[in-house]
Design a protein around this motif. Structure first.
Motif, PDB file in Angstrom:
ATOM      1  N   LYS A 185      55.401 -10.775  34.380  1.00 47.22           N
ATOM      2  CA  LYS A 185      54.197 -11.099  33.639  1.00 47.22           C
ATOM      3  C   LYS A 185      53.020 -10.897  34.602  1.00 47.22           C
ATOM      4  O   LYS A 185      52.807 -11.672  35.519  1.00 47.22           O
ATOM      5  CB  LYS A 185      54.234 -12.545  33.115  1.00 47.22           C
ATOM      6  N   HIS A 186      52.288  -9.823  34.363  1.00 49.95           N
ATOM      7  CA  HIS A 186      51.312  -9.317  35.334  1.00 49.95           C
ATOM      8  C   HIS A 186      49.894  -9.503  34.816  1.00 49.95           C
ATOM      9  O   HIS A 186      49.583  -9.079  33.694  1.00 49.95           O
ATOM     10  CB  HIS A 186      51.601  -7.831  35.577  1.00 49.95           C
ATOM     11  N   ARG A 187      49.054 -10.132  35.609  1.00 52.68           N
ATOM     12  CA  ARG A 187      47.632 -10.252  35.250  1.00 52.68           C
ATOM     13  C   ARG A 187      46.955  -8.911  35.534  1.00 52.68           C
ATOM     14  O   ARG A 187      46.908  -8.450  36.667  1.00 52.68           O
ATOM     15  CB  ARG A 187      46.967 -11.361  36.059  1.00 52.68           C
ATOM     16  N   LEU A 188      46.441  -8.293  34.487  1.00 52.35           N
ATOM     17  CA  LEU A 188      45.869  -6.959  34.617  1.00 52.35           C
ATOM     18  C   LEU A 188      44.602  -6.974  35.450  1.00 52.35           C
ATOM     19  O   LEU A 188      43.737  -7.850  35.295  1.00 52.35           O
ATOM     20  CB  LEU A 188      45.554  -6.382  33.235  1.00 52.35           C
ATOM     21  N   ARG A 189      44.485  -5.984  36.325  1.00 55.26           N
ATOM     22  CA  ARG A 189      43.243  -5.759  37.044  1.00 55.26           C
ATOM     23  C   ARG A 189      42.254  -5.074  36.116  1.00 55.26           C
ATOM     24  O   ARG A 189      42.621  -4.502  35.096  1.00 55.26           O
ATOM     25  CB  ARG A 189      43.501  -4.907  38.281  1.00 55.26           C
ATOM     26  N   ARG A 190      40.991  -5.119  36.503  1.00 55.59           N
ATOM     27  CA  ARG A 190      39.972  -4.555  35.618  1.00 55.59           C
ATOM     28  C   ARG A 190      40.222  -3.079  35.323  1.00 55.59           C
ATOM     29  O   ARG A 190      39.984  -2.596  34.214  1.00 55.59           O
ATOM     30  CB  ARG A 190      38.580  -4.755  36.225  1.00 55.59           C
TER      31      ARG A 190
END
Length: 378
Positions: free
Chosen positions: A55-60
């Motif tokens: 579960k990856h927090r997306l970079r901009r």
């Protein structure tokens, strides 16, 4: 796409599964010789069944890879060399632009394949908590072996002492009711039975106490283990909640901040703090329901009450897992991003972080475009 972040991939390889990581590589190493792993795999494709799913927090710069705006995505990492994860890996996101084309070229999968459907099911989950994941897959018809839902070794060490303190009163009840618990350390023995990944004949000890029919042993004890896990997780996670809420209210971005960004940051601070408190209260109420049922067993002598609670428990898992998964993500990410003297974010990054937290907590994101796709929390 290729991920050569060697340090992170090597670190992930050593970890068991967690609420943010489904470590199929580690599961394959530990259970690959078992009939369960071979006959009831998470994925039929053997390469995919050894992937790291995060579960990856997306970079901009990654948000543009999706048709609809989102802040957390399910990342599939395929090691370049499974024998040496330090080399790095190739990766893709579930639901990214050209997702089905990428599945076809990497695994030969179509939209209709069972592996594709399971990836999409995992993408809809807020976290890879073993009990939430197991129940969601099962209710959606995915027959997956229990080896994929075991508590990680690190968590198992931490939870053991907690469970011992929880079951001491039940051990006394079991002994007085005639159950064969007269070992040199009956509390340790009961703890071992509860936390065991093998649901064998010793479950009859618990079955007699709870008045469970033999076919209910597996389900009832799994649910009990689930609530003990969640109760321990709350105790472990809540210690960091106060630090996060104080930090959210106090942090100010570096550099110039325009008026609209400042207003949105202040609104977001209040929403996040309110929803963290609400999430903690929700989780607390569900655990309190478990405590009342358990007290009815060990104090009131009403095993049927606890049995009925356990057998109805799966309905509570999704909500409880969502609440705790969101809290755990926020607490752990806050420590990671703002601990150890890390640089203060600018306004744009802080807005993204706050948006991620709101998404995790189920707060509607007014900046996100409309979508029929279910919201994904972390």
């Amino acid at each position: 796409m290729t991920d050569r972040n060697v340090r992170n991939l090597s670190w992930l390889e050593a970890k068991g599964s967690s609420s943010r990581l489904l470590n199929l590589h580690r599961i394959a190493l530990e259970y690959g010789a078992t009939a369960e792993w071979n006959e009831q795999p998470m994925f039929n494709d053997r390469m995919l069944n050894r992937a790291l799913i995060i579960k990856h927090r997306l970079r901009r710069d990654e948000i543009q890879d999706f048709r609809h705006r989102r802040f957390v995505a399910t990342k599939i990492v395929l090691p370049i060399d499974p024998r040496a994860l330090g080399v790095g890996g190739r990766f893709m996101f579930v639901g990214q632009n050209n997702f089905y084309q990428a599945l076809s070229s990497n695994f030969g999968l179509s939209r209709e394949d069972e592996d594709t459907r399971r990836l999409e099911l995992l993408d809809r989950l807020p976290a890879f908590d073993p009990f939430l994941m197991r129940e969601y897959l099962r209710t959606n018809g995915a027959n997956v072996g229990s080896c994929y839902f075991n508590i990680s070794k690190g968590d198992l060490a931490g939870i053991t002492e907690f469970v011992k303190s929880e079951v001491e009163s039940l051990v006394k009840l079991s002994i007085s009711s005639g159950a064969d618990m007269k070992s040199s350390n009956p509390v340790a023995r009961m703890t071992s039975i509860i936390l065991s990944t093998e649901l064998g004949s010793e479950l009859a000890l618990l079955g007699r106490t709870f008045r469970l029919e033999p076919e209910q042993y597996r389900e009832g004890v799994f649910c009990w283990k689930g609530f003990l896990y969640y109760k321990w997780m709350i105790a472990r996670t809540m210690s960091g909640v106060g630090e996060v809420t104080e930090g959210v209210r106090a942090i100010r971005p570096r550099g110039r901040v325009d008026t609209s960004a400042a207003v949105e940051l202040d609104r977001s601070r209040e929403r996040i703090c309110e929803q963290i408190v609400q999430a903690c209260d929700d989780a607390g109420r569900m655990i309190a329901a478990y405590d009342r049922a358990y007290e009815g067993l060990v104090v009131g002598g009403r095993p049927e009450q606890f049995r009925d609670f356990l057998l109805a428990a799966p309905r509570l898992f999704a909500r409880l897992g969502e609440r705790l998964g969101a809290i755990e993500h926020i607490v752990s990410f806050w420590s990671y991003r703002f601990g150890h003297g890390n640089a203060t974010p600018d306004a744009a990054e802080l807005l993204d972080i706050f948006s991620d937290f709101e998404t995790s907590l189920g707060v509607p994101d007014n900046r996100r475009t409309s979508s029929s796709e279910p919201a994904v929390a972390a």
